[in-house]
Design a protein around this motif. Sequence first.
Motif, PDB file in Angstrom:
ATOM      1  N   UNK A   1      -2.619  -1.433  -2.820  1.00 23.75           N
ATOM      2  CA  UNK A   1      -2.241  -1.643  -4.210  1.00 23.75           C
ATOM      3  C   UNK A   1      -2.200  -3.113  -4.598  1.00 23.75           C
ATOM      4  N   UNK A   2      -1.824  -3.986  -3.680  1.00 22.79           N
ATOM      5  CA  UNK A   2      -1.702  -5.406  -3.997  1.00 22.79           C
ATOM      6  C   UNK A   2      -1.939  -6.193  -2.719  1.00 22.79           C
ATOM      7  N   UNK A   3      -2.587  -7.367  -2.845  1.00 20.99           N
ATOM      8  CA  UNK A   3      -2.930  -8.186  -1.682  1.00 20.99           C
ATOM      9  C   UNK A   3      -2.527  -9.629  -1.945  1.00 20.99           C
ATOM     10  N   UNK A   4      -1.873 -10.237  -0.974  1.00 19.84           N
ATOM     11  CA  UNK A   4      -1.409 -11.623  -1.078  1.00 19.84           C
ATOM     12  C   UNK A   4      -1.826 -12.374   0.171  1.00 19.84           C
ATOM     13  N   UNK A   5      -2.426 -13.531  -0.012  1.00 19.37           N
ATOM     14  CA  UNK A   5      -2.707 -14.444   1.101  1.00 19.37           C
ATOM     15  C   UNK A   5      -1.797 -15.653   0.965  1.00 19.37           C
ATOM     16  N   UNK A   6      -0.909 -15.827   1.936  1.00 23.85           N
ATOM     17  CA  UNK A   6       0.066 -16.909   1.915  1.00 23.85           C
ATOM     18  C   UNK A   6      -0.466 -18.069   2.761  1.00 23.85           C
TER      19      UNK A   6
ATOM     20  N   UNK B   1       0.834  -1.199   0.000  1.00 28.78           N
ATOM     21  CA  UNK B   1       0.000   0.000   0.000  1.00 28.78           C
ATOM     22  C   UNK B   1       0.868   1.248   0.000  1.00 28.78           C
ATOM     23  N   UNK B   2       0.252   2.351  -0.391  1.00 26.59           N
ATOM     24  CA  UNK B   2       0.882   3.663  -0.269  1.00 26.59           C
ATOM     25  C   UNK B   2       0.322   4.353   0.966  1.00 26.59           C
ATOM     26  N   UNK B   3       1.146   5.135   1.620  1.00 24.92           N
ATOM     27  CA  UNK B   3       0.751   5.814   2.852  1.00 24.92           C
ATOM     28  C   UNK B   3       1.075   7.294   2.716  1.00 24.92           C
TER      29      UNK B   3
END
Length: 451
Positions: free
Chosen positions: A79-84, A69-71
């Motif tokens: 901006x991008x999401x990952x579930x590991x 994300x941008x802050x």
Amino acid sequence: MFVLDRHGDPLDPCHPARARRLLAAGRAVVVRHTPFVIRLKDRSVADSTVAGVQVGIDPGSKHTGLAVFTDRDGSRAGRYAIQLDHRGGAILDRLAARAALRRGRRGRNLRHRAPRFLNRTKPTGWLAPSLQHRVETTLSQVARLTRWAPVSAIHVEKVSFDTHALSAGRPLEGAEYQQGTLAGYEVREYLLAKWGRTCAYCGASGVPLNLDHIHPRSRGGSDRISNLTLACIGCNQTKNATPVQEFLKDKPALLAKILKQAKAPLHDAAAVNATRWALWRALEATGLPVHTASGGRTKWNRFRTGAAKSHTLDALHVGHLETVTAWPSAVLVVKATGRGTYCRTRTDRYGFPRLRLPRTKHVKGFATGDLVRATVPTGKKAGVHTGRVAVRSTGSFNITTRHGTVQGIGHRHVRLLQRADGYGYTTHPETRQGAAFPPPPEGGDIHAGGT
């Protein structure tokens, strides 16, 4: 989409539509298929203004959420999401099976090396393999993100619950999160996990729950976490200021269970917290600024922004923030599958070899787990099939797509997209936004009731 300059250094991520235009114009080439990474041919970091991104991490036992994300002054935009998805359970099962086979062989009067139990020491900070796996896979994903995006800081949940805040009994000096709306959130989240989001007296779940003092305050009971439990509204009102021994005099087994559980620590949280601390130390070693927070604060942030419960949204809400303006509509699910095995035999129930596997893992230039695209012109399997391949020495492969497994595709129709890297990739939609102020999930709200 992740973007690299012509030298391979990361630039700010761009929108997928812009990435398509760059590829169509010939200004960029594809570096990686999943996650999708492109490299610009005509631009370098020196010619660009790079604002940078930050990474939020929500460590878990089975799943870990990561958010890029941008802050901007406390206002975050995902901006991008990952579930590991971890494979700690599979590792634990393999270790248990290996130990059982070794014990069996030692007990059959067979020739074997004498067991060595006194010459093995564990180094400082040692974790069980199933726990160490969570740390290493999470660190591996963070390392990849730093190669593909200009990461300037990392936010991670260091503990599930701030146990110092639970036991202090007074506001901590300089801890702003102890003041105002967040006061008591650590206690509530801890009790929900400890008592299974159910009433301790009747076992009711999915209903509003109150905080109840096991030993009533009016009779000298304290506000310590070991004297608190969860009770539904009916049980809380019926118990009122009655001592728990008198309230449950007809249920001695339940009384003994409640008193024992009240004093016992939350073992699962302790194990997860140990993993989080090891992850924090590993992230500190990367040299990037690492900011820590507790799970209670993450939940409070989600409550304020109206976000639903998910691993990736938790990662987006880790730490200090004012608001969240947006998050991705899709989540990349990265499942740790491993890279196969060195063993080229299969064993029987006693641990002895029963069949042999091919001496090499590569067949016709492909290996099991590679991401491929097969274009079959005619026949029952005609069409385009994209997915993970399982190779066979005959040259007839199986391809697992999102719609199922297609068997018996000749290697001549298969084209390599991406080499296997020990992970499987799928996507699913992000959880929809909740109400403006949704109640805590899985068990209803907690009210400050009790006596």
